[in-house]
Design an enzyme around this catalytic site. Structure first.
Site, PDB file in Angstrom:
ATOM      1  N   GLU A  76       5.972   3.909   2.013  1.00  0.00           N
ATOM      2  CA  GLU A  76       6.776   5.051   1.561  1.00  0.00           C
ATOM      3  C   GLU A  76       7.104   6.013   2.689  1.00  0.00           C
ATOM      4  OE1 GLU A  76       3.625   8.274  -0.267  1.00  0.00           O
ATOM      5  OE2 GLU A  76       4.091   6.519  -1.487  1.00  0.00           O
ATOM      6  N   CYS A 109       4.027  -6.420  -2.211  1.00  0.00           N
ATOM      7  CA  CYS A 109       3.673  -5.215  -2.948  1.00  0.00           C
ATOM      8  C   CYS A 109       4.702  -4.100  -2.714  1.00  0.00           C
ATOM      9  CB  CYS A 109       2.254  -4.800  -2.571  1.00  0.00           C
ATOM     10  SG  CYS A 109       1.468  -3.635  -3.690  1.00  0.00           S
ATOM     11  N   HIS A 110       4.314  -3.003  -2.079  1.00  0.00           N
ATOM     12  CA  HIS A 110       5.226  -1.905  -1.791  1.00  0.00           C
ATOM     13  C   HIS A 110       6.005  -2.115  -0.485  1.00  0.00           C
ATOM     14  CE1 HIS A 110       2.674  -0.001  -4.810  1.00  0.00           C
ATOM     15  NE2 HIS A 110       3.564   0.970  -4.917  1.00  0.00           N
ATOM     16  N   GLY A 131       0.833  -1.187   0.000  1.00  0.00           N
ATOM     17  CA  GLY A 131       0.000   0.000   0.000  1.00  0.00           C
ATOM     18  C   GLY A 131       0.873   1.243   0.000  1.00  0.00           C
ATOM     19  N   ARG A 132       0.288   2.375   0.378  1.00  0.00           N
ATOM     20  CA  ARG A 132       1.062   3.612   0.424  1.00  0.00           C
ATOM     21  C   ARG A 132       1.867   3.773   1.698  1.00  0.00           C
ATOM     22  NH1 ARG A 132      -1.803   8.575   0.218  1.00  0.00           N
ATOM     23  NH2 ARG A 132      -3.817   7.553   0.126  1.00  0.00           N
ATOM     24  N   TYR A 192       5.821  -5.114  -5.973  1.00  0.00           N
ATOM     25  CA  TYR A 192       5.001  -4.459  -6.977  1.00  0.00           C
ATOM     26  C   TYR A 192       5.931  -3.952  -8.076  1.00  0.00           C
ATOM     27  CZ  TYR A 192       1.276  -1.755  -9.076  1.00  0.00           C
ATOM     28  OH  TYR A 192       0.347  -1.270  -9.964  1.00  0.00           O
TER      29      TYR A 192
END
Length: 197
Positions: A92, A118-119, A88-89, A138
């Site tokens: 980051e 993923c991320h 997800g976000r 990802y």
């Protein structure tokens, strides 16, 4: 015996990538503590749902409120047997916290099982632990992973203590490979999954 598993999450982490492993690992007898920097047990994070509809990238919609069941500032990574890093976000910005980086580094230094999706590998790259691994993530974060020293593959893979997948559609294979590392009995053919006694 069930294992003690740590999961590092944050606001706008991917809903399925948090909820599915959190619930699945508990279902087979593991204890899973979900933590987030600057939040305490009982606080919630907001999740995001990433959907793939044929566009150049994923579509993001609001997910659920996910309740944390442990406090990051109070946990000791040495008391955990394994780590889960969803995507997800959230990764980051989670990678900017020293506590997150130090926690991730502990699991690699101790050669404990780690599952990242993923991320999530953005955090692993920032922690400097990917050198020499064969892994995936990802596709949009491939350059970050390769810059951190890994060899890229396009499928769910296990290399040593690390299991990686590209996104939530990889859950069946990703979770199964992680459970293999945890010592669970996983039958891929008939979907029978049971934790060791």
């Amino acid at each position: 015996m069930g294992k003690n598993i740590l999961m590092i999450v944050g606001d706008f982490g991917e809903d399925y990538e948090i909820m599915v492993p959190f619930q699945t690992l508990q279902t087979v007898g593991h204890e899973v503590d979900a933590v987030c920097p600057e939040k305490e047990a009982g606080d919630t994070i907001k999740t995001a749902i990433h959907d793939f509809r044929g566009d150049q990238t994923y579509l993001e919609e609001r997910g659920h409120n996910f309740e944390l069941n442990a406090t990051m500032a109070e946990i000791d990574p040495e008391t955990y047997d394994a780590l889960v890093v969803p995507g997800g976000r959230a990764p980051e910005y989670l990678r900017t916290y020293d506590s997150v980086i130090e926690t991730v580094q502990h699991f690699f230094e101790a050669d404990k099982p780690v599952a990242a999706l993923c991320h999530g590998p953005q955090i692993l790259a920032a922690a400097g632990v990917l050198d020499g691994y064969e892994m995936t993530a990802y596709p949009a974060v491939r350059a970050e992973c390769e810059a951190a020293g890994c060899s890229w593959v396009d499928e769910v893979t296990t290399d040593g203590n690390l299991v990686t997948g590209q996104a939530w559609p990889d859950h069946p294979e990703w979770v199964a490979q992680f459970m293999d590392l945890l010592g669970d009995e996983v039958s891929h053919g008939d979907a029978a999954i049971a934790a060791d006694d």
